[in-house]
Design a protein around this motif. Structure first.
Motif, mmCIF file in Angstrom:
data_model
loop_
_atom_site.group_PDB
_atom_site.id
_atom_site.type_symbol
_atom_site.label_atom_id
_atom_site.label_comp_id
_atom_site.label_asym_id
_atom_site.label_seq_id
_atom_site.Cartn_x
_atom_site.Cartn_y
_atom_site.Cartn_z
ATOM 1 N N LEU A 24 0.987 -1.109 -0.025
ATOM 2 C CA LEU A 24 -0.084 0.031 0.015
ATOM 3 C C LEU A 24 0.908 1.288 0.131
ATOM 4 O O LEU A 24 0.496 2.224 -0.562
ATOM 5 C CB LEU A 24 -0.939 0.127 1.237
ATOM 6 C CG LEU A 24 -2.105 -1.010 1.245
ATOM 7 C CD1 LEU A 24 -2.902 -0.852 2.531
ATOM 8 C CD2 LEU A 24 -3.161 -0.840 0.041
ATOM 9 N N ILE A 27 2.305 1.676 -3.403
ATOM 10 C CA ILE A 27 1.312 2.013 -4.373
ATOM 11 C C ILE A 27 1.168 3.612 -4.247
ATOM 12 O O ILE A 27 0.978 4.422 -5.121
ATOM 13 C CB ILE A 27 -0.005 1.553 -4.382
ATOM 14 C CG1 ILE A 27 0.293 -0.099 -4.901
ATOM 15 C CG2 ILE A 27 -1.034 2.224 -5.187
ATOM 16 C CD1 ILE A 27 -0.781 -1.060 -4.706
ATOM 17 N N ARG A 28 1.028 4.034 -2.653
ATOM 18 C CA ARG A 28 0.689 5.436 -2.662
ATOM 19 C C ARG A 28 1.954 6.303 -3.085
ATOM 20 O O ARG A 28 1.639 7.454 -3.638
ATOM 21 C CB ARG A 28 0.717 5.828 -0.982
ATOM 22 C CG ARG A 28 0.590 7.014 -0.483
ATOM 23 C CD ARG A 28 0.852 7.338 0.868
ATOM 24 N NE ARG A 28 2.556 6.949 1.099
ATOM 25 C CZ ARG A 28 2.818 6.410 2.310
ATOM 26 N NH1 ARG A 28 2.088 6.232 3.273
ATOM 27 N NH2 ARG A 28 4.093 6.168 2.526
ATOM 28 N N LEU A 51 -3.674 -6.995 -3.497
ATOM 29 C CA LEU A 51 -4.630 -6.006 -3.417
ATOM 30 C C LEU A 51 -6.048 -6.469 -3.571
ATOM 31 O O LEU A 51 -6.862 -5.898 -2.825
ATOM 32 C CB LEU A 51 -4.423 -5.109 -4.710
ATOM 33 C CG LEU A 51 -3.205 -4.119 -4.477
ATOM 34 C CD1 LEU A 51 -2.894 -3.327 -5.633
ATOM 35 C CD2 LEU A 51 -3.216 -3.151 -3.315
ATOM 36 N N ASN A 55 -9.083 -5.645 -0.982
ATOM 37 C CA ASN A 55 -10.172 -5.093 -1.465
ATOM 38 C C ASN A 55 -11.477 -6.014 -1.185
ATOM 39 O O ASN A 55 -12.573 -5.454 -0.826
ATOM 40 C CB ASN A 55 -10.400 -4.830 -3.031
ATOM 41 C CG ASN A 55 -9.500 -3.706 -3.412
ATOM 42 O OD1 ASN A 55 -9.161 -2.646 -2.310
ATOM 43 N ND2 ASN A 55 -8.836 -3.386 -4.348
ATOM 44 N N THR A 63 -7.783 0.522 -2.792
ATOM 45 C CA THR A 63 -7.130 1.068 -4.000
ATOM 46 C C THR A 63 -8.121 1.298 -4.902
ATOM 47 O O THR A 63 -9.217 0.493 -5.030
ATOM 48 C CB THR A 63 -6.003 0.175 -4.359
ATOM 49 O OG1 THR A 63 -6.328 -1.024 -4.897
ATOM 50 C CG2 THR A 63 -4.719 0.147 -3.530
ATOM 51 N N ALA A 75 -2.735 3.724 -10.053
ATOM 52 C CA ALA A 75 -3.603 3.148 -9.000
ATOM 53 C C ALA A 75 -3.266 4.139 -7.874
ATOM 54 O O ALA A 75 -2.347 5.046 -7.819
ATOM 55 C CB ALA A 75 -2.810 1.827 -8.515
ATOM 56 N N LEU A 77 -4.419 5.054 -3.275
ATOM 57 C CA LEU A 77 -4.911 4.422 -2.379
ATOM 58 C C LEU A 77 -6.308 5.308 -2.282
ATOM 59 O O LEU A 77 -6.440 6.520 -2.520
ATOM 60 C CB LEU A 77 -4.191 4.643 -1.246
ATOM 61 C CG LEU A 77 -2.992 4.092 -0.809
ATOM 62 C CD1 LEU A 77 -2.296 4.337 0.428
ATOM 63 C CD2 LEU A 77 -2.941 2.555 -1.188
ATOM 64 N N THR A 78 -7.342 4.703 -1.993
ATOM 65 C CA THR A 78 -8.587 5.316 -1.616
ATOM 66 C C THR A 78 -8.597 5.948 -0.163
ATOM 67 O O THR A 78 -7.494 5.649 0.755
ATOM 68 C CB THR A 78 -9.721 4.196 -1.422
ATOM 69 O OG1 THR A 78 -9.728 3.467 -0.510
ATOM 70 C CG2 THR A 78 -10.111 3.542 -2.939
ATOM 71 N N GLY A 81 -8.010 3.268 2.154
ATOM 72 C CA GLY A 81 -6.925 2.587 2.000
ATOM 73 C C GLY A 81 -5.705 3.419 2.610
ATOM 74 O O GLY A 81 -5.292 2.780 3.547
#
Length: 118
Positions: A24, A27-28, A51, A55, A63, A75, A77-78, A81
């Motif tokens: 994570l 990805i961030r 991932l 999810n 994500t 991609a 992070l939400t 996330g």
């Protein structure tokens, strides 16, 4: 020095631990599943499966991804996330802080070369 590794295991069997947290973060930082996978030395498929498992573990996605192609992709992070990552790191830091004295005592009594790690 001894250290603690935290894995959170949910009733469903889903889990999040240091590897998924690091994914994570990557990805961030990179904005890409493939770049995060390369950064961690894993295949894109493995990163995607990890991932997807996260999810599926929660009621909200951690994500969101846009397909690649001419316009790029990527991609992110939400907000949820980012919250999962923040809460995981906070749990990890608190556990390490609580265990510092015990870890030091155990580390002092640990053999420098313990043999194979099984």
């Amino acid at each position: 020095m001894a250290r603690i590794r935290i894995s959170i295991v949910f009733e469903s069997g889903a889990r999040i631990g240091p590897g998924k947290a690091r994914l994570l973060e990557s990805i961030r930082d990179t904005g890409s599943i493939s770049a995060a996978a390369r950064d961690m030395g894993m295949s894109y498929k493995r990163a995607w499966l990890l991932l997807d498992s996260m999810n599926q573990a929660f009621t909200e996605p951690v994500t969101t991804a846009a397909p690649g192609g001419t316009g790029g992709g990527g991609a992110v992070l939400t907000p949820f996330g980012a919250e999962v990552l923040e809460r995981y790191r906070r749990i990890q830091e608190r556990a390490a802080a609580l265990a510092v004295d015990d870890l030091a005592v155990l580390a002092d009594r640990a053999r420098p070369e313990a043999g194979p790690k099984v």
